[in-house]
Enzyme design. Structure first.
Site, PDB file in Angstrom:
ATOM      1  CB  SER A 151      -0.925   0.011   1.222  1.00  0.00           C
ATOM      2  OG  SER A 151      -0.176   0.005   2.420  1.00  0.00           O
ATOM      3  CE1 TYR A 164      -5.320  -7.792  -0.644  1.00  0.00           C
ATOM      4  CE2 TYR A 164      -3.065  -6.971  -0.702  1.00  0.00           C
ATOM      5  CZ  TYR A 164      -4.078  -7.664  -0.059  1.00  0.00           C
ATOM      6  OH  TYR A 164      -3.850  -8.202   1.175  1.00  0.00           O
TER       7      TYR A 164
END
Length: 259
Positions: A151, A164
């Site tokens: 992330s 994702y």
């Protein structure tokens, strides 16, 4: 670990992998756990094992993609135990037809984006929304979300799954929002960002050579296992983690270094 005995904690996505390791660790520390998962039989088996070992656990089947279902998960847990002290939001749709088609932005079907965001981000938001009033009623509590190291990867080429990773970046932002908005009312909200974790499923699909290549890129002697992540989650849910709030903790064997 201090302050887990007797606490009521929901683990959403707990039939396998990190979630299963977490409910086992929490139960070993004396917490009362609600084992939530879309896999009803897997959740029941996990709860049964905890009860057989002398712990307190119930299984609740729920669907992370359904707002009504995430709300029901929280309501059933509170109805059974009478209160709520913590939430570990851990579920994700990692099926091959979803995660396996999460490629570059140029070639990806919008349906993959929609499903990934629905489960990984919106599902987390509805869980937290349902849990917050009960945590506040209990005088405060802790929320931990499972995110990912991808992330916020290091500068350089990024080949991580785009939907994702984007969904988990949203989870990180949401944790900071919750900590900022309700921190002074006793709510802590943090994220744990695992690196490569050798779950049973991962061991089945990863060739030994690939595992060796992954290990070579670490600043540790081994890849992670689910209990590594469970230990960090348990710490953040416990009183020992009382002064950690609004953080994203990388648990990755040194694969990524945070400035």
């Amino acid at each position: 670990m201090n302050g887990l005995a007797g606490k009521v904690i929901i683990v959403a996505g707990a039939a396998t992998g990190i979630g299963l390791a977490t409910v086992r660790r929490l139960a070993a520390e004396g917490a009362r756990v609600a084992v939530g998962d879309i896999d009803a039989s897997g959740a029941e088996e996990a709860a049964r094992q905890i009860r057989d070992a002398g712990g307190e656990a119930i299984a609740i089947a729920y669907d992370q993609a359904c707002e009504t279902s995430t709300d029901s998960l929280v309501k059933q847990a509170v109805s059974h135990f009478g209160r709520l002290d913590g939430l570990h939001a851990n579920a994700a749709d990692l099926r091959q037809e979803i995660f396996g088609r999460d490629i570059d932005i140029l070639h990806m079907d919008v349906a993959i984006w929609e499903r990934t965001l629905r489960v990984n981000l919106i599902g987390y938001a509805t869980l937290i929304r349902s849990a917050l009033p009960h945590l506040l009623e209990s005088g405060g509590g802790s929320i931990v979300c499972t995110t990912t190291t991808t992330s916020s990867p290091p500068i350089g080429r990024d080949e991580a799954p785009v939907a994702y990773s984007s969904s988990k970046a949203g989870v990180n932002a949401m944790c900071r929002h919750v900590a900022s908005r309700w921190g002074q009312e006793g709510i802590r909200c943090n994220a744990v960002a695992p690196g490569v974790v050798l779950t049973e499923k991962a061991k089945e699909v990863m060739p030994p050579q690939f595992i060796d290549e992954l290990k070579a890129g670490l600043r540790s002697t081994r890849l992670g296992v689910p209990m590594d992540i469970a230990a960090t989650v348990a710490f953040l849910l416990s009183d020992d983690g009382a002064w950690v709030n609004g953080q994203v903790l990388g648990v990755n064997g040194g694969a990524y270094l945070t400035p």
